[in-house]
Write an enzyme that holds these catalytic residues in place. Structure first.
Site, PDB file in Angstrom:
ATOM      1  N   HIS A 135      -4.105   5.943   0.938  1.00 17.97           N
ATOM      2  CA  HIS A 135      -3.364   5.190   1.973  1.00 17.97           C
ATOM      3  C   HIS A 135      -1.876   5.295   1.656  1.00 17.97           C
ATOM      4  O   HIS A 135      -1.366   4.621   0.755  1.00 17.97           O
ATOM      5  CB  HIS A 135      -3.825   3.731   2.047  1.00 17.97           C
ATOM      6  CG  HIS A 135      -3.494   3.066   3.347  1.00 17.97           C
ATOM      7  ND1 HIS A 135      -4.354   2.251   4.031  1.00 17.97           N
ATOM      8  CD2 HIS A 135      -2.371   3.126   4.105  1.00 17.97           C
ATOM      9  CE1 HIS A 135      -3.784   1.816   5.147  1.00 17.97           C
ATOM     10  NE2 HIS A 135      -2.556   2.345   5.205  1.00 17.97           N
ATOM     11  N   LEU A 136      -1.236   6.130   2.430  1.00 20.38           N
ATOM     12  CA  LEU A 136       0.173   6.440   2.237  1.00 20.38           C
ATOM     13  C   LEU A 136       1.035   5.180   2.244  1.00 20.38           C
ATOM     14  O   LEU A 136       0.783   4.256   3.017  1.00 20.38           O
ATOM     15  CB  LEU A 136       0.591   7.362   3.382  1.00 20.38           C
ATOM     16  CG  LEU A 136       1.941   8.047   3.358  1.00 20.38           C
ATOM     17  CD1 LEU A 136       2.005   9.024   2.200  1.00 20.38           C
ATOM     18  CD2 LEU A 136       2.142   8.772   4.683  1.00 20.38           C
ATOM     19  N   HIS A 137       2.045   5.149   1.392  1.00 22.74           N
ATOM     20  CA  HIS A 137       3.004   4.039   1.410  1.00 22.74           C
ATOM     21  C   HIS A 137       4.324   4.522   0.835  1.00 22.74           C
ATOM     22  O   HIS A 137       4.354   5.262  -0.124  1.00 22.74           O
ATOM     23  CB  HIS A 137       2.473   2.824   0.659  1.00 22.74           C
ATOM     24  CG  HIS A 137       1.853   3.124  -0.669  1.00 22.74           C
ATOM     25  ND1 HIS A 137       0.608   3.725  -0.782  1.00 22.74           N
ATOM     26  CD2 HIS A 137       2.279   2.934  -1.931  1.00 22.74           C
ATOM     27  CE1 HIS A 137       0.311   3.867  -2.065  1.00 22.74           C
ATOM     28  NE2 HIS A 137       1.318   3.403  -2.788  1.00 22.74           N
ATOM     29  N   LEU A 138       5.387   4.083   1.457  1.00 22.22           N
ATOM     30  CA  LEU A 138       6.728   4.530   1.091  1.00 22.22           C
ATOM     31  C   LEU A 138       7.505   3.334   0.539  1.00 22.22           C
ATOM     32  O   LEU A 138       7.673   2.330   1.224  1.00 22.22           O
ATOM     33  CB  LEU A 138       7.414   5.100   2.340  1.00 22.22           C
ATOM     34  CG  LEU A 138       8.742   5.806   2.200  1.00 22.22           C
ATOM     35  CD1 LEU A 138       8.631   6.986   1.233  1.00 22.22           C
ATOM     36  CD2 LEU A 138       9.183   6.324   3.563  1.00 22.22           C
TER      37      LEU A 138
END
Ligand SMILES: [Zn+2]
Length: 178
Positions: A135-138
């Site tokens: 789950h992508l997160h920046l």
């Protein structure tokens, strides 16, 4: 604290703090990586912005949330609502709003804290240190000269100058329109 250390430390913060019982003890590697058990999916399902969840902003495809274990006050993350792991898997709308949300968050950090710098980045994949690689997160982390002096991890304990609730109130008050 080196940048490498900072990046790697984020993994520990999520895994040990944000998903009690579902990840982080090493007994169930990857357990937090299904949508059902993913901390970011739970946050995405939690509704509108709230001091309780730390969610600062929700758009059509993206939210911005405080890191529960910040490296500095105001450490936040832009996260797609959808359980998607790679930049290439984002739709054009998701990619566009992920960046727009990051800009909003950074603008709020600048208005709130006046940091001397901001670390902006993502860990793509487990080898890069991602705790929740699917789950992508920046991340956006406000920084000050010398901040490592008071934040240096000693036995994983960090000293932070304000509570998450205070960070949420201040960032929300400073959140730019749009
Ligand atoms: Zn997820």
């Amino acid at each position: 604290m080196s940048l490498e250390h900072l990046w790697a430390g984020w993994r520990n913060a999520y895994v040990t703090g944000s998903a009690p019982g579902s990840a982080g003890d090493g007994a169930h590697p990857g357990a937090a990586d299904t949508p059902e058990r993913c901390v970011f999916c739970r946050i995405a399902a939690s509704g509108p912005p709230s001091v309780t969840t730390g969610v600062l902003w929700v758009g059509r495809t993206t939210l911005v949330v405080l890191n529960a274990y910040p490296y500095t006050s105001g450490h936040l993350m832009a996260v797609p609502l959808r359980h998607v792991g790679s930049l290439g898997d984002l739709s054009e709308e998701e990619a566009s709003e992920l960046w727009a949300a990051t800009r909003l968050g950074v603008a709020a950090q600048e208005a709130t804290y006046g940091p001397e710098g901001i670390n902006l980045g993502a860990n793509l994949g487990e080898a890069a240190g991602a705790g929740i690689p699917r789950h992508l997160h920046l991340h956006a982390v406000p920084r000050w000269r010398g901040d490592t002096n008071f934040m240096t991890a000693v036995a994983d304990t960090r000293v932070l100058p304000e509570t998450l609730a205070t960070s949420w109130e201040r960032l929300t008050a400073a959140w730019p329109p749009g």
